[in-house]
Structure formats: structure tokens, C-alpha cells
Design a protein around this motif. Structure first.
Motif, PDB file in Angstrom:
ATOM      1  N   ILE A   1      50.307  49.441  51.553  1.00  0.00           N
ATOM      2  CA  ILE A   1      50.314  49.159  50.126  1.00  0.00           C
ATOM      3  C   ILE A   1      51.528  48.303  49.825  1.00  0.00           C
ATOM      4  CG2 ILE A   1      50.511  50.149  47.816  1.00  0.00           C
ATOM      5  CD1 ILE A   1      49.136  52.651  48.924  1.00  0.00           C
TER       6      ILE A   1
ATOM      7  N   GLY B   1      40.688  42.200  35.999  1.00  0.00           N
ATOM      8  CA  GLY B   1      41.414  42.947  37.022  1.00  0.00           C
ATOM      9  C   GLY B   1      40.609  43.051  38.298  1.00  0.00           C
TER      10      GLY B   1
ATOM     11  N   TRP C   1      41.015  44.815  42.572  1.00  0.00           N
ATOM     12  CA  TRP C   1      41.758  45.559  43.572  1.00  0.00           C
ATOM     13  C   TRP C   1      41.154  45.242  44.924  1.00  0.00           C
ATOM     14  CZ3 TRP C   1      40.466  47.005  38.817  1.00  0.00           C
ATOM     15  CH2 TRP C   1      41.478  47.455  37.983  1.00  0.00           C
TER      16      TRP C   1
ATOM     17  N   MET D   1      40.510  46.342  48.276  1.00  0.00           N
ATOM     18  CA  MET D   1      40.531  47.659  48.909  1.00  0.00           C
ATOM     19  C   MET D   1      40.826  47.537  50.403  1.00  0.00           C
ATOM     20  SD  MET D   1      40.116  49.145  46.133  1.00  0.00           S
ATOM     21  CE  MET D   1      40.047  50.857  46.536  1.00  0.00           C
TER      22      MET D   1
ATOM     23  N   VAL E   1      36.222  44.407  47.448  1.00  0.00           N
ATOM     24  CA  VAL E   1      37.122  44.190  46.324  1.00  0.00           C
ATOM     25  C   VAL E   1      36.465  44.826  45.103  1.00  0.00           C
ATOM     26  CG1 VAL E   1      38.198  42.477  44.808  1.00  0.00           C
ATOM     27  CG2 VAL E   1      37.986  42.010  47.262  1.00  0.00           C
TER      28      VAL E   1
ATOM     29  N   GLU F   1      32.395  47.524  35.981  1.00  0.00           N
ATOM     30  CA  GLU F   1      33.115  47.497  37.243  1.00  0.00           C
ATOM     31  C   GLU F   1      32.095  47.270  38.344  1.00  0.00           C
ATOM     32  OE1 GLU F   1      36.255  50.518  38.179  1.00  0.00           O
ATOM     33  OE2 GLU F   1      34.846  51.047  39.776  1.00  0.00           O
TER      34      GLU F   1
ATOM     35  N   TYR G   1      39.183  36.353  46.355  1.00  0.00           N
ATOM     36  CA  TYR G   1      40.170  37.261  45.760  1.00  0.00           C
ATOM     37  C   TYR G   1      41.448  37.316  46.593  1.00  0.00           C
ATOM     38  CZ  TYR G   1      36.949  38.699  42.158  1.00  0.00           C
ATOM     39  OH  TYR G   1      36.106  38.692  41.075  1.00  0.00           O
TER      40      TYR G   1
END
Length: 101
Positions: free
Chosen positions: A4, A40, A42, A44, A49, A57, A69
């Protein structure tokens, strides 16, 4: 264990230099953001993504979409600060917020 990364995007070039030098707050000049995501997301892992818009979502699993992305994130990382600079920026903002209450 997954890796992370946590970085902070400063509001201005001065924010970066203030953190590095401890200088007093200067007039705010906006930084030039290489890209501006319209929603937004993320990343993953290398296989998905999560994309969040105002009303939904979804999960992108197409390799071309994931690569897009990843390129956007790579561009955003170029203006973000990390490590001691990010910690100093967050600490300064917390102090300023507490003082303004």
C-alpha cells in the motif's frame, strides 16, 4: 501482504516547499495537475480497478482499462509527496485545523 502506498497531493507548489523548509505560509498558487480524474478509483491489483461515479460503482477487469487507470495514477504520483514530506504536510494541516476552531 499487499503493498500500500500513501501519498498526499499538495494544493500548491508552496505547500511542498513549506514542508521541506518549514517556511511560513505563502499565497497559494495552484499546482499543475497532470490529469484530473472525473471520478474516484481504486487499483486493487493487476486484475481489477474499482471505479466509483456519482451514482454507481463498477469493477474494471479489462487489461486495457486497468492499464489506463495505472497510467493516470502514475501521472498523479508525479505531483504527490510521500514519506517525511507527507507526514509533515498532514501534521501541519492538523495543527492549522485545530488552531482555526
Amino acid at each position: 501482504m499487499p503493498k500500500i502506498s500513501f501519498r498526499v497531493m499538495p494544493a500548491s507548489r508552496e505547500s511542498i516547499s513549506e514542508v521541506q523548509t518549514g517556511a511560513a505560509r505563502k499565497p497559494n498558487l495552484c499546482i499543475e495537475t497532470p490529469v484530473i480524474p472525473m471520478h474516484g478509483f481504486w487499483i486493487m491489483d493487476d486484475t481489477s480497478v474499482v471505479v466509483e461515479t456519482i451514482d454507481s460503482e463498477s469493477t474494471a477487469e479489462n487489461p486495457a482499462d486497468i492499464a489506463l487507470y495505472q497510467r493516470v495514477m502514475d501521472e498523479l504520483w508525479t505531483v504527490a509527496v510521500e514519506g517525511d514530506d507527507a507526514r509533515a504536510m498532514v501534521a501541519r494541516l492538523a495543527t492549522e485545523t485545530a488552531a482555526s476552531r
